[in-house]
Scaffold this motif. Sequence first.
Motif, mmCIF file in Angstrom:
data_model
loop_
_atom_site.group_PDB
_atom_site.id
_atom_site.type_symbol
_atom_site.label_atom_id
_atom_site.label_comp_id
_atom_site.label_asym_id
_atom_site.label_seq_id
_atom_site.Cartn_x
_atom_site.Cartn_y
_atom_site.Cartn_z
ATOM 1 N N MET A 100 -31.953 34.956 -14.657
ATOM 2 C CA MET A 100 -30.620 35.232 -14.158
ATOM 3 C C MET A 100 -30.165 34.038 -13.323
ATOM 4 O O MET A 100 -30.970 33.346 -12.730
ATOM 5 N N ALA A 101 -28.852 33.870 -13.274
ATOM 6 C CA ALA A 101 -28.269 32.797 -12.485
ATOM 7 C C ALA A 101 -27.028 33.321 -11.775
ATOM 8 O O ALA A 101 -26.369 34.245 -12.254
ATOM 9 N N THR A 102 -26.738 32.715 -10.646
ATOM 10 C CA THR A 102 -25.531 33.036 -9.901
ATOM 11 C C THR A 102 -24.768 31.745 -9.656
ATOM 12 O O THR A 102 -25.335 30.761 -9.167
ATOM 13 N N ALA A 103 -23.487 31.764 -10.018
ATOM 14 C CA ALA A 103 -22.611 30.614 -9.778
ATOM 15 C C ALA A 103 -21.204 31.136 -9.565
ATOM 16 O O ALA A 103 -20.775 32.070 -10.241
ATOM 17 N N HIS A 104 -20.504 30.561 -8.615
ATOM 18 C CA HIS A 104 -19.125 30.958 -8.328
ATOM 19 C C HIS A 104 -19.004 32.452 -8.043
ATOM 20 O O HIS A 104 -18.027 33.090 -8.432
ATOM 21 N N GLY A 105 -20.029 33.045 -7.428
ATOM 22 C CA GLY A 105 -19.998 34.460 -7.075
ATOM 23 C C GLY A 105 -20.290 35.421 -8.205
ATOM 24 O O GLY A 105 -20.287 36.626 -8.020
ATOM 25 N N ALA A 106 -20.564 34.908 -9.405
ATOM 26 C CA ALA A 106 -20.855 35.762 -10.558
ATOM 27 C C ALA A 106 -22.318 35.594 -10.968
ATOM 28 O O ALA A 106 -22.861 34.495 -10.930
ATOM 29 N N THR A 107 -22.957 36.695 -11.367
ATOM 30 C CA THR A 107 -24.325 36.666 -11.858
ATOM 31 C C THR A 107 -24.308 36.868 -13.368
ATOM 32 O O THR A 107 -23.582 37.716 -13.869
ATOM 33 N N PHE A 108 -25.094 36.073 -14.081
ATOM 34 C CA PHE A 108 -25.106 36.153 -15.540
ATOM 35 C C PHE A 108 -26.487 35.794 -16.065
ATOM 36 O O PHE A 108 -27.246 35.077 -15.415
ATOM 37 N N PRO A 109 -26.834 36.305 -17.261
ATOM 38 C CA PRO A 109 -28.140 35.990 -17.850
ATOM 39 C C PRO A 109 -28.157 34.578 -18.426
ATOM 40 O O PRO A 109 -27.144 34.071 -18.902
ATOM 41 N N ILE A 110 -29.314 33.971 -18.359
ATOM 42 C CA ILE A 110 -29.544 32.675 -19.001
ATOM 43 C C ILE A 110 -30.877 32.742 -19.732
ATOM 44 O O ILE A 110 -31.702 33.604 -19.461
ATOM 45 N N GLU A 111 -31.068 31.824 -20.648
ATOM 46 C CA GLU A 111 -32.360 31.684 -21.324
ATOM 47 C C GLU A 111 -32.878 30.284 -21.017
ATOM 48 O O GLU A 111 -32.220 29.286 -21.345
ATOM 49 N N LEU A 112 -34.022 30.204 -20.348
ATOM 50 C CA LEU A 112 -34.627 28.905 -20.092
ATOM 51 C C LEU A 112 -35.314 28.431 -21.355
ATOM 52 O O LEU A 112 -36.113 29.150 -21.941
ATOM 53 N N VAL A 113 -34.997 27.233 -21.805
ATOM 54 C CA VAL A 113 -35.619 26.689 -23.012
ATOM 55 C C VAL A 113 -36.585 25.555 -22.684
ATOM 56 O O VAL A 113 -37.346 25.132 -23.534
ATOM 57 N N ASP A 114 -36.552 25.094 -21.446
ATOM 58 C CA ASP A 114 -37.423 24.020 -20.997
ATOM 59 C C ASP A 114 -37.520 24.121 -19.484
ATOM 60 O O ASP A 114 -36.540 24.477 -18.827
ATOM 61 N N LEU A 115 -38.675 23.821 -18.928
ATOM 62 C CA LEU A 115 -38.852 23.922 -17.485
ATOM 63 C C LEU A 115 -39.826 22.855 -17.018
ATOM 64 O O LEU A 115 -40.888 22.672 -17.612
ATOM 65 N N SER A 116 -39.439 22.136 -15.977
ATOM 66 C CA SER A 116 -40.325 21.165 -15.349
ATOM 67 C C SER A 116 -40.226 21.336 -13.843
ATOM 68 O O SER A 116 -39.454 22.166 -13.363
ATOM 69 N N HIS A 117 -40.972 20.540 -13.105
ATOM 70 C CA HIS A 117 -40.925 20.692 -11.654
ATOM 71 C C HIS A 117 -39.586 20.242 -11.070
ATOM 72 O O HIS A 117 -39.192 20.678 -10.000
ATOM 73 N N ARG A 118 -38.823 19.412 -11.766
ATOM 74 C CA ARG A 118 -37.552 18.913 -11.242
ATOM 75 C C ARG A 118 -36.305 19.528 -11.869
ATOM 76 O O ARG A 118 -35.193 19.285 -11.393
ATOM 77 N N GLY A 119 -36.464 20.312 -12.944
ATOM 78 C CA GLY A 119 -35.270 20.857 -13.573
ATOM 79 C C GLY A 119 -35.575 21.758 -14.749
ATOM 80 O O GLY A 119 -36.725 22.102 -15.011
ATOM 81 N N ALA A 120 -34.513 22.123 -15.448
ATOM 82 C CA ALA A 120 -34.659 23.058 -16.568
ATOM 83 C C ALA A 120 -33.554 22.836 -17.590
ATOM 84 O O ALA A 120 -32.461 22.384 -17.257
ATOM 85 N N GLY A 121 -33.876 23.178 -18.829
ATOM 86 C CA GLY A 121 -32.878 23.264 -19.880
ATOM 87 C C GLY A 121 -32.566 24.742 -20.075
ATOM 88 O O GLY A 121 -33.440 25.590 -19.900
ATOM 89 N N LEU A 122 -31.331 25.065 -20.412
ATOM 90 C CA LEU A 122 -30.971 26.469 -20.549
ATOM 91 C C LEU A 122 -29.944 26.682 -21.639
ATOM 92 O O LEU A 122 -29.253 25.752 -22.062
ATOM 93 N N ARG A 123 -29.875 27.928 -22.088
ATOM 94 C CA ARG A 123 -28.801 28.429 -22.953
ATOM 95 C C ARG A 123 -28.091 29.501 -22.160
ATOM 96 O O ARG A 123 -28.728 30.260 -21.415
ATOM 97 N N PHE A 124 -26.792 29.600 -22.325
ATOM 98 C CA PHE A 124 -26.009 30.552 -21.542
ATOM 99 C C PHE A 124 -24.734 30.906 -22.285
ATOM 100 O O PHE A 124 -24.307 30.192 -23.189
ATOM 101 N N ALA A 125 -24.157 32.008 -21.897
ATOM 102 C CA ALA A 125 -22.843 32.407 -22.406
ATOM 103 C C ALA A 125 -21.922 32.390 -21.194
ATOM 104 O O ALA A 125 -22.217 33.012 -20.184
ATOM 105 N N GLY A 126 -20.880 31.657 -21.272
ATOM 106 C CA GLY A 126 -19.975 31.597 -20.130
ATOM 107 C C GLY A 126 -19.474 30.193 -19.921
ATOM 108 O O GLY A 126 -19.508 29.360 -20.820
ATOM 109 N N SER A 127 -19.056 29.938 -18.707
ATOM 110 C CA SER A 127 -18.432 28.671 -18.389
ATOM 111 C C SER A 127 -19.132 28.022 -17.202
ATOM 112 O O SER A 127 -19.149 28.579 -16.107
ATOM 113 N N LEU A 128 -19.723 26.867 -17.433
ATOM 114 C CA LEU A 128 -20.323 26.066 -16.378
ATOM 115 C C LEU A 128 -19.795 24.652 -16.491
ATOM 116 O O LEU A 128 -19.526 24.167 -17.588
#
Length: 83
Positions: free
Chosen positions: A1-29
């Motif tokens: 899950m992620a929260t941005a601009h006061g809204a919470t939405f599901p995400i799918e992590l497709v890659d993860l490292s100690h400094r960041g992540a790749g993700l798939r999402f539905a919405g606007s970022l």
Amino acid sequence: MATAHGATFPIELVDLSHRGAGLRFAGSLEPGSEMELLLPGGELRRRAIVRWIDGTRGGLWFTMPLDRSDLESIARFRTQSTR
């Protein structure tokens, strides 16, 4: 899950490292926007900055890197949840 601009939405992590992540999402970022992630396992949160967006995929940079033990815990949770 992620929260941005006061809204919470599901995400799918497709890659993860100690400094960041790749993700798939539905919405606007937008690149440069800040978000908070609830990482797999439900106990670990990280603030992240959106570095890039390409359609429904994106890349994040963590404002505080994950520790090795955090990555190992997330990997164990992901392995258990796929069984």
